[in-house]
Design an enzyme around this catalytic site. Structure first.
Site, PDB file in Angstrom:
ATOM      1  N   PHE A 213       0.814  -1.212   0.000  1.00  0.00           N
ATOM      2  CA  PHE A 213       0.000   0.000   0.000  1.00  0.00           C
ATOM      3  C   PHE A 213       0.853   1.270   0.000  1.00  0.00           C
ATOM      4  O   PHE A 213       0.398   2.332   0.392  1.00  0.00           O
ATOM      5  CB  PHE A 213      -0.996   0.020   1.170  1.00  0.00           C
ATOM      6  CG  PHE A 213      -2.127  -0.960   0.981  1.00  0.00           C
ATOM      7  CD1 PHE A 213      -3.305  -0.573   0.376  1.00  0.00           C
ATOM      8  CD2 PHE A 213      -1.991  -2.280   1.378  1.00  0.00           C
ATOM      9  CE1 PHE A 213      -4.333  -1.489   0.173  1.00  0.00           C
ATOM     10  CE2 PHE A 213      -3.015  -3.196   1.184  1.00  0.00           C
ATOM     11  CZ  PHE A 213      -4.189  -2.795   0.576  1.00  0.00           C
TER      12      PHE A 213
ATOM     13  N   CYS B   7     -15.759   1.123  -1.179  1.00  0.00           N
ATOM     14  CA  CYS B   7     -15.495   0.961   0.254  1.00  0.00           C
ATOM     15  C   CYS B   7     -14.699   2.111   0.867  1.00  0.00           C
ATOM     16  O   CYS B   7     -15.238   2.896   1.643  1.00  0.00           O
ATOM     17  CB  CYS B   7     -14.770  -0.357   0.501  1.00  0.00           C
ATOM     18  SG  CYS B   7     -15.786  -1.804   0.173  1.00  0.00           S
TER      19      CYS B   7
END
Length: 443
Positions: A257, A268
């Site tokens: 990430f 989301c």
């Protein structure tokens, strides 16, 4: 065990198929009869690797079937998973809970003694306790010796593109319960996962709700952090990919990430961090999550930065220019275009005068439904035909594997903006391309 899964969208369809694969008898429930018809034939209404095979096997075996009746669900199941959506409320950051509320109100009067309603939807903390009281109020009275129906919360942690894997072999199971009986039922549901060594975290309802939004907020923070570093690298002449590699070696940080680029989208992360901020305000602790507003702004700013860099590359104006956009889904291995950064950029370019043609391996139909005025191409070369600029905006493997020499022959000008920092820059430059990427101004 007899299980119902209410809501057969992305989460519900995957959960239902995986519960059947795990040995349970499963009934899927939805109000959309056309979706139910497709699922009953083993056809998922969205793209997810591995799901069609799993679904077809369960339907053919008779371990998974579908209905539009909550009464039938209540009479059938012992454990009822609630998997309906909680979108962002129009005109607000808060979550829209009417679908979750409607399921509980519609199901509770039909619950059998001893049954368990299990929320999997992402909800603001405090929702589960409110719904538990609703179940207690609406469920039929039980006789002596029978257990009252009750509610638990079991958040999902699915990654689109890996949802089947994440359901069958999760990295953890988080379960919020109010009784030992509910805990025992869920341990029985997830027995195959527990036997394989999956960590099981039993907790209260509020903590279970918070785990999901806390996890998403942390991931969003990490992504926006590296994108902020990309902005600094652009200004200072640094290379954000090397920076991410270097800090990623620190085990306290990790490399996952930390890929700088166009930012996050989907159904989301954006709406979850906004709903978390809204709920914190209602709880009187809005200052504790004020940083999430900056995270959201950094993320949305990546889209604007991509448009600005594209304009700069093309000479200051999009008018009359042909631009190829590679990618429509918000992430690879998905056909989900909800809050897609790629489509947002494509639409902005068109509004500013560009002729935009979009390609995606799986998401063209969904993209066309959302942005019908954009042009779409079914193959990459057609999308890039006579392009003045190519934008790589969704990190599909087939884009990383493109032959830039072949593509150079169909574009008008060999210029590419890598919005995901995923292309082999040297390979593209050797093929005669001008290459720019976010956070790599001089590399």
């Amino acid at each position: 065990m007899r299980i119902t899964v209410i809501g057969t969208g992305y989460l519900g369809a995957v959960h239902a198929a995986c519960m059947a694969e795990s040995g349970h008898e499963v009934l899927g429930v939805d109000v959309d009869v056309s979706k139910l018809a497709a699922l009953s034939e083993g056809r998922p209404p969205f793209f997810e690797p591995g799901l069609p095979e799993l679904l077809r096997r369960a339907v053919d075996a008779g371990s998974l079937r579908f209905t539009d009746s909550l009464q039938e669900a209540g009479e059938f199941g012992q454990v009822h998973f609630v998997c309906v959506g909680t979108p962002q409320l129009p005109g607000s950051y808060a979550a829209d809970l009417r679908f979750v509320d409607a399921v509980v109100d519609g199901l509770a009067p039909h619950l059998r003694p001893g049954s368990l309603v299990v929320g999997k939807s992402t909800v603001p903390v405090g929702t589960a306790a409110r719904l538990a009281a609703r179940v207690a109020e609406l469920a039929p009275a039980v006789t002596d010796g029978e257990a009252d129906p009750e509610l638990a919360w079991n958040p999902e942690f699915l990654r689109e593109g890996f949802a089947v894997q994440d359901t069958l072999t999760p990295d953890r199971l988080v379960v919020g319960v109010t009784s030992e009986r509910a805990d025992a039922l869920l341990r029985e549901v997830y027995a195959p996962m527990l036997a394989a060594g999956t960590p099981y975290i039993g907790t209260d309802l509020a903590t279970a709700e918070l785990v999901k939004v806390a996890a998403n907020s942390f991931l969003a923070t990490k992504i926006s952090f590296i994108n902020a570093m990309a902005e600094v690298c652009d200004a200072a002449g640094g290379d954000v990919v090397t920076l991410a590699d270097a800090i990623g070696h620190d085990p306290r940080i990790g490399r996952r990430f930390l890929s700088a680029g166009l930012g996050f989208g989907g159904g989301c992360l954006p709406k979850d961090i906004r709903a978390f901020m809204a709920r914190a305000g209602e709880l009187g602790v809005d200052e504790a999550l004020s940083f999430l507003s900056d995270i959201d702004e950094i993320n949305m700013g990546r889209r604007r930065r991509t448009v600005d860099l594209a304009r700069e590359l093309i000479g200051g104006s999009f008018l009359g220019r042909n631009i190829a956009v590679l990618g429509a889904a918000f992430k690879p291995d998905s056909d989900d275009v909800r809050d897609s950064p790629a489509l947002n950029v494509a639409a902005t370019l068109q509004l500013q005068g560009a002729q935009v043609r979009v390609h995606d391996p799986e998401a063209i139909d969904n993209a066309r439904a959302l942005f019908p005025t954009l042009d779409y191409a079914l193959d990459v070369e057609k999308a890039c035909e006579r392009a003045d600029l190519v934008l790589h905006l969704t990190e599909w493997r087939e884009y990383r594997e493109l032959d830039p020499t072949v593509l150079a022959k169909v574009v008008r000008v060999p210029r590419v903006l890598d919005g995901r920092n995923a292309l082999d820059v040297d390979r593209w430059r050797d093929a005669g391309w001008t290459v720019r990427a976010l956070g790599r101004a001089h590399h």
